[in-house]
Design an enzyme around this catalytic site. Structure first.
Site, PDB file in Angstrom:
ATOM      1  N   LYS A  88       0.844  -1.198   0.000  1.00 50.94           N
ATOM      2  CA  LYS A  88       0.000   0.000   0.000  1.00 50.94           C
ATOM      3  C   LYS A  88       0.872   1.238   0.000  1.00 50.94           C
ATOM      4  O   LYS A  88       2.035   1.175   0.391  1.00 50.94           O
ATOM      5  CB  LYS A  88      -0.857   0.041   1.272  1.00 50.94           C
ATOM      6  CG  LYS A  88      -1.972  -0.973   1.307  1.00 50.94           C
ATOM      7  CD  LYS A  88      -2.891  -0.698   2.480  1.00 50.94           C
ATOM      8  CE  LYS A  88      -3.799   0.494   2.191  1.00 50.94           C
ATOM      9  NZ  LYS A  88      -4.865   0.658   3.194  1.00 50.94           N
ATOM     10  N   LEU A  89       0.280   2.379  -0.402  1.00 53.08           N
ATOM     11  CA  LEU A  89       0.994   3.642  -0.232  1.00 53.08           C
ATOM     12  C   LEU A  89       0.942   4.019   1.242  1.00 53.08           C
ATOM     13  O   LEU A  89      -0.086   3.853   1.887  1.00 53.08           O
ATOM     14  CB  LEU A  89       0.293   4.751  -1.027  1.00 53.08           C
ATOM     15  CG  LEU A  89       0.715   5.028  -2.461  1.00 53.08           C
ATOM     16  CD1 LEU A  89      -0.021   6.258  -2.963  1.00 53.08           C
ATOM     17  CD2 LEU A  89       2.218   5.190  -2.615  1.00 53.08           C
ATOM     18  N   ASN A 104      12.278   1.603   0.809  1.00 51.69           N
ATOM     19  CA  ASN A 104      11.543   0.465   0.239  1.00 51.69           C
ATOM     20  C   ASN A 104      12.520  -0.339  -0.603  1.00 51.69           C
ATOM     21  O   ASN A 104      13.508   0.202  -1.094  1.00 51.69           O
ATOM     22  CB  ASN A 104      10.403   0.975  -0.645  1.00 51.69           C
ATOM     23  CG  ASN A 104       9.618  -0.163  -1.281  1.00 51.69           C
ATOM     24  OD1 ASN A 104       9.268  -1.139  -0.614  1.00 51.69           O
ATOM     25  ND2 ASN A 104       9.366  -0.065  -2.581  1.00 51.69           N
ATOM     26  N   HIS A 106      12.671  -2.689  -4.084  1.00 54.31           N
ATOM     27  CA  HIS A 106      11.908  -3.009  -5.292  1.00 54.31           C
ATOM     28  C   HIS A 106      12.697  -4.047  -6.097  1.00 54.31           C
ATOM     29  O   HIS A 106      13.905  -3.916  -6.248  1.00 54.31           O
ATOM     30  CB  HIS A 106      11.704  -1.731  -6.118  1.00 54.31           C
ATOM     31  CG  HIS A 106      10.840  -1.947  -7.312  1.00 54.31           C
ATOM     32  ND1 HIS A 106       9.470  -2.074  -7.217  1.00 54.31           N
ATOM     33  CD2 HIS A 106      11.142  -2.087  -8.630  1.00 54.31           C
ATOM     34  CE1 HIS A 106       8.965  -2.289  -8.421  1.00 54.31           C
ATOM     35  NE2 HIS A 106       9.959  -2.296  -9.294  1.00 54.31           N
TER      36      HIS A 106
HETATM   37  C1  GRF Z   1      10.135  -8.420  -2.676  1.00 57.46           C
HETATM   38  O1  GRF Z   1      10.421  -8.914  -3.961  1.00 57.46           O
HETATM   39  C2  GRF Z   1      10.300  -6.921  -2.633  1.00 57.46           C
HETATM   40  O2  GRF Z   1      11.273  -6.436  -3.509  1.00 57.46           O
HETATM   41  C3  GRF Z   1       8.949  -6.427  -3.066  1.00 57.46           C
HETATM   42  O3  GRF Z   1       8.027  -7.338  -2.512  1.00 57.46           O
HETATM   43  C4  GRF Z   1       8.659  -8.606  -2.319  1.00 57.46           C
HETATM   44  C5  GRF Z   1       8.471  -8.939  -0.873  1.00 57.46           C
HETATM   45  O4  GRF Z   1       8.947 -10.216  -0.547  1.00 57.46           O
HETATM   46  N1  GRF Z   1       8.733  -5.051  -2.655  1.00 57.46           N
HETATM   47  P1  GRF Z   1       9.057 -10.635   0.968  1.00 57.46           P
HETATM   48  O5  GRF Z   1       7.660 -10.463   1.589  1.00 57.46           O
HETATM   49  O6  GRF Z   1      10.060  -9.757   1.634  1.00 57.46           O
HETATM   50  O7  GRF Z   1       9.471 -12.073   0.960  1.00 57.46           O
END
Ligand code: GRF
Length: 203
Positions: A88-89, A104, A106
């Site tokens: 979520k934002l 965060n 990504h």
């Molecule tokens: C990861 O790939 C992260 O980069 C993305 O969501 C996924 C989360 O995986 N934002 P986890 O819940 O940490 O295993």
């Protein structure tokens, strides 16, 4: 020392990689609370099993959620927020209160393959269909939009000829688990400076 709130929505493997780095003294931090929008997030169970306070705001009325977050963060003494698979934002009030103190991770090389709808398998599908030869992971600061804050760290992995979404995701996840704790440690050492759209890592 970072006093962290880790925000999660699902599996929580990045949360566990952060906790492992703390336990192994690679990251000078403490996870004070794990917070989720979902009551059933596996990450909440993992946190509780480790004795880390795990809270969900799934039952909190929308209008009360900002106040709930502010209180929960303040009560836990949080001075830094790490989003780890949080879907979520974050409310603008929370972003403003912790400006440049929220990261965060990504699963691609931003600013490509990010933004609304670019999560989970969608990211890796887009990378594969673009024909890109590299992908990777990005740790960035969080602002009011998805995946748009200043980039703090990135690491590449190759995209291999026979990759599937699953094989690419697994290769990226492995480096996520390295890069996120390492980058948080830079913040713990106060080595990340924000200059406009860029960050500088102080040596
Ligand atoms: C990861 O790939 C992260 O980069 C993305 O969501 C996924 C989360 O995986 N934002 P986890 O819940 O940490 O295993």
């Amino acid at each position: 020392m970072l006093v962290l709130a880790v925000f999660v929505s699902g599996r929580g493997s990045n949360f566990l990689s952060i906790q492992r780095a703390i336990a192994e003294h690679r990251l000078d931090a403490r996870i004070a609370v794990v917070i989720s929008n979902r009551r059933d997030a596996t990450a909440l169970e993992s946190a509780a099993a480790l004795g880390i306070p795990a809270r969900s705001f799934a039952g909190v009325a929308e209008a009360q959620q900002v106040a709930w977050m502010r209180d929960t963060l303040a009560e836990a003494g949080v001075n830094f927020i790490a989003l780890a698979g949080y879907m979520k934002l974050l409310p603008g009030e929370i972003v403003a209160a912790y400006r440049h103190r929220i990261t965060n991770i990504h699963p691609a090389l931003l600013p490509s393959f990010g933004g609304t709808g670019m999560y989970g398998h969608h990211v890796h599908e887009a990378v594969l269909s673009s024909g890109a030869k590299v992908s990777g992971a990005t740790v960035h600061l969080v602002d009011e939009e998805y995946d748009r804050g200043q980039i703090v760290a990135q690491r590449c992995v190759p995209v291999l000829p026979h990759d599937s979404v699953e094989s690419l995701a697994a290769r990226v996840l492995e480096i996520e688990h390295q890069i996120y704790p390492e980058t948080l440690h830079l913040f713990a050492e106060d080595r990340v400076e924000v200059r406009g759209n860029r960050t500088i890592i102080l040596s």
